[in-house]
Design a protein around this motif. Structure first.
Motif: not given
Ligand SMILES: Nc1ncnc2c1ncn2[C@@H]1O[C@H](COP(=O)(O)OP(=O)(O)OP(=O)(O)O)[C@@H](O)[C@H]1O
Length: 259
Positions: A168, A102, A165, A153, A93-94
């Protein structure tokens, strides 16, 4: 809904790294709407297969075809646009971005409003942004993450990072979703919830899902078909029942739990 319409075909696919044949002669077919498992002992080549499907590596032999279109040699972002999204074994993740951002990042990769309109802040930029934000929040609701949307995150508990995740990956509107050990590091309760969620999103978004997972009860419980890799080759393919009783599979997993 499960169909007999082929979505993905890997024909005789292989890759070698120098002298090491990481995969060879792999034939995998996924029909639209199926939930299929990919299992095998450590180092069997499972993640490498995902890397081939997503363009991280190019096959040194064979072809990968999605919806009658050959994917060999396409850059990963183009493959995402063609309809394949993934999650990673180690969450990527960012971490410094919010939960909401995200998911928005994935939408931006598909957004209809142009860079030109973004740079000059044209009305289409703002309506595009608003639409993206609304859609991202819808996804967070499905994954029960909306109350954390402004949290960074990296501050989410592990199980929720895994769910984020997947959210996303879904935001990129895939036809095929690749999940690389989504339950890794989760406790049994989180794992059960995740499996219900995977079954739910498959129905809701009419997805095809290929799932790598070490937790056998999980794979056997949710997948309709299973492919088994060992030492870079497919050693079996069938229903969970067939796989559970397959002598080659039992041998490959000798010492490990298969049921
Ligand atoms: N970029 C690379 N360069 C060299 N060898 C590689 C590369 N990527 C993968 N391999 C090798 O390919 C083989 C398969 O690895 P891979 O990670 O796909 O296995 P896996 O089935 O996903 O294993 P695990 O269950 O442990 O994650 C291993 O021998 C690995 O070392």
């Amino acid at each position: 809904m499960k169909t007999n319409k082929p979505l993905l075909k890997a024909n005789n696919v292989g890759i070698h790294f120098g002298g090491l044949k990481a995969l060879s002669g792999i034939n995998v077919e996924l029909n639209a709407g199926e939930l299929v498992g990919l299992i095998g002992p450590n180092g069997a080549g499972k993640t490498t297969f995902f890397n081939l499907l997503t363009g991280v590596y190019e096959p040194t032999e064979g072809s990968i075809v999605l919806d009658n279109e050959k994917l060999n040699g396409l850059a990963p972002y183009k493959i995402t646009r063609k309809g394949i999204s993934r999650t990673f074994q180690n969450i990527r993740l960012f971490g410094e971005l919010s939960v909401l951002d995200n998911v928005k990042v994935a939408y931006h990769s598909l957004a209809r409003h142009s860079i030109f309109s973004s740079i000059f802040r044209l009305p289409s930029h703002f309506s595009g942004e608003k639409e993206i934000e609304e859609k991202a929040i819808e996804f967070l609701k499905i994954f029960n993450l909306e109350s954390f949307m402004y949290e960074k995150a990296k501050n989410l508990p592990y199980g929720q990072q895994r769910r984020l995740e997947i959210a996303r990956a879904l935001a990129a509107h895939p036809k095929l979703l690749l999940l690389d050990e989504p339950a890794a590091g989760m406790n049994p309760q989180e794992t059960r919830e995740l499996m219900n969620l995977i079954a739910f999103i498959r129905e809701k978004f009419q997805l095809t899902i290929l799932l790598i997972e070490h937790d056998m009860s999980l794979v056997m419980g949710v997948c309709e078909r299973i492919y088994v890799l060992d030492h870079g080759q497919l050693i079996a393919h069938g229903t969970p029942e067939e796989i559970r009783n397959n002598p080659k599979v039992i041998e490959a997993y000798l010492g490990e739990e298969v049921s």
